[in-house]
Design an enzyme around this catalytic site. Sequence first.
Site, PDB file in Angstrom:
ATOM      1  N   ARG A  61       0.827  -1.207   0.000  1.00 23.55           N
ATOM      2  CA  ARG A  61       0.000   0.000   0.000  1.00 23.55           C
ATOM      3  C   ARG A  61       0.860   1.255   0.000  1.00 23.55           C
ATOM      4  O   ARG A  61       0.539   2.250  -0.649  1.00 23.55           O
ATOM      5  CB  ARG A  61      -0.939  -0.007   1.213  1.00 23.55           C
ATOM      6  CG  ARG A  61      -2.090   0.991   1.112  1.00 23.55           C
ATOM      7  CD  ARG A  61      -1.752   2.329   1.699  1.00 23.55           C
ATOM      8  NE  ARG A  61      -1.245   2.176   3.048  1.00 23.55           N
ATOM      9  CZ  ARG A  61      -0.321   2.985   3.557  1.00 23.55           C
ATOM     10  NH1 ARG A  61       0.187   3.977   2.860  1.00 23.55           N
ATOM     11  NH2 ARG A  61       0.111   2.787   4.793  1.00 23.55           N
ATOM     12  N   GLU A 101       4.188   9.801   8.040  1.00 25.04           N
ATOM     13  CA  GLU A 101       3.114  10.746   7.727  1.00 25.04           C
ATOM     14  C   GLU A 101       2.542  11.382   8.999  1.00 25.04           C
ATOM     15  O   GLU A 101       1.348  11.676   9.093  1.00 25.04           O
ATOM     16  CB  GLU A 101       1.978  10.072   6.928  1.00 25.04           C
ATOM     17  CG  GLU A 101       2.414   9.191   5.789  1.00 25.04           C
ATOM     18  CD  GLU A 101       3.164   9.919   4.697  1.00 25.04           C
ATOM     19  OE1 GLU A 101       3.279  11.160   4.771  1.00 25.04           O
ATOM     20  OE2 GLU A 101       3.669   9.254   3.783  1.00 25.04           O
TER      21      GLU A 101
END
Length: 389
Positions: A93, A367
């Site tokens: 992913r 992130e």
Amino acid sequence: MTAPLDLLDLDTLLTDEERDVRDLARRVADDRVRPQIADWYERGTVPVRDLAAEFGKLGLLGMHLEGYGCAGASAVQYGLACMELEAADSGVRSLVSVQGSLAMYAIWKYGSEEQKQQWLPGMAAGELIGCFGLTEPDHGSDPANMSTRARRDGDDWVLTGGKMWITNAPVADVAVIWARAEEGVYGFAVPTGTPGFAAREIKHKMSLRASSTGEITLDEVRLPESARLPEARGLKAPLSCLTEARFGIIWGALGAARDCLHTALEYSTTREQFGRPIGGFQLTQAKLADMTVELQKGFLLALHLGRRRDEAGSLRPEQVSVGKLNNVREAITIARQCRTILGGNGISGEYPVMRHANNLESVLTYEGTSEIHQLVIGQALTGLNAFAG
């Protein structure tokens, strides 16, 4: 046995088109990733280019962007695809997220028309690989103090510095690099064959092993003005790209958690201790019930954010932070709890649970760490900036 997301019939909240995209991503994950992922993870390698080419043919790269060969999918469709890919492995992913939501999005949002035409069609097709260079060895959560510099030299720019923990960097064709100039933070689309650019593979990772991760060195990398992303001015530009990528993580983490829970459910109904399946014991059922409730809550949160984004066109950063903080935190808790249900088998590569748990340690950090998202939410609630305190 009831599947975790079937308990509340959450599938009924999706449209036929959304289910079609989800099923497409699930098929490619089942057919292409699952049979090989344990071996890739153990060997610490992944066929990035082969996977990118297959994902590109299916329209999964930059799928939420419009034009330039991109699919123009909805936010919810993109999220569902991320969930299915991460149910196979977080590293896979990550490949798709970095390609589409970081590298491609930066060029799509802030690049010139010439840059978009040069890079985006090939990236959407999986023929060109991109990476996103923001994090530095000494500046992870504090990109405002980045050390990478861009200076003018005649009509050119010269980049000096380094980036760390950059997904896809060792195999990338183009690197979106963020650097500080006298005028502020600028972004550059850097062909990785440019003299002075180097990317080495980071070895000995204990997490995201089925992902290509690199350290970038920029040694007097000379670029023409045409390499600078003309619409990217200031730190807000790279931070907006991070917000874009975090949306996919909100969904992706659910996939890893769902795969762990599905594995634990199956295991608990077949593994016998004291003369009966361990799923028949109250403590095991309590664990399964609590994990299923949290998984469904996470799905409802992700779906709400996806619907809001599709309706409003964007989400406020603090809204994305709520999703990333909650869903990744709950996913890693679920993975750890599922490991206890599998007992000693939980650490075996024969089952995906420990692999997911290890991967989610990285997802918890990248992130934006949980602490960063707590401060984003806290600032939205109080109006007070605690980042420097």
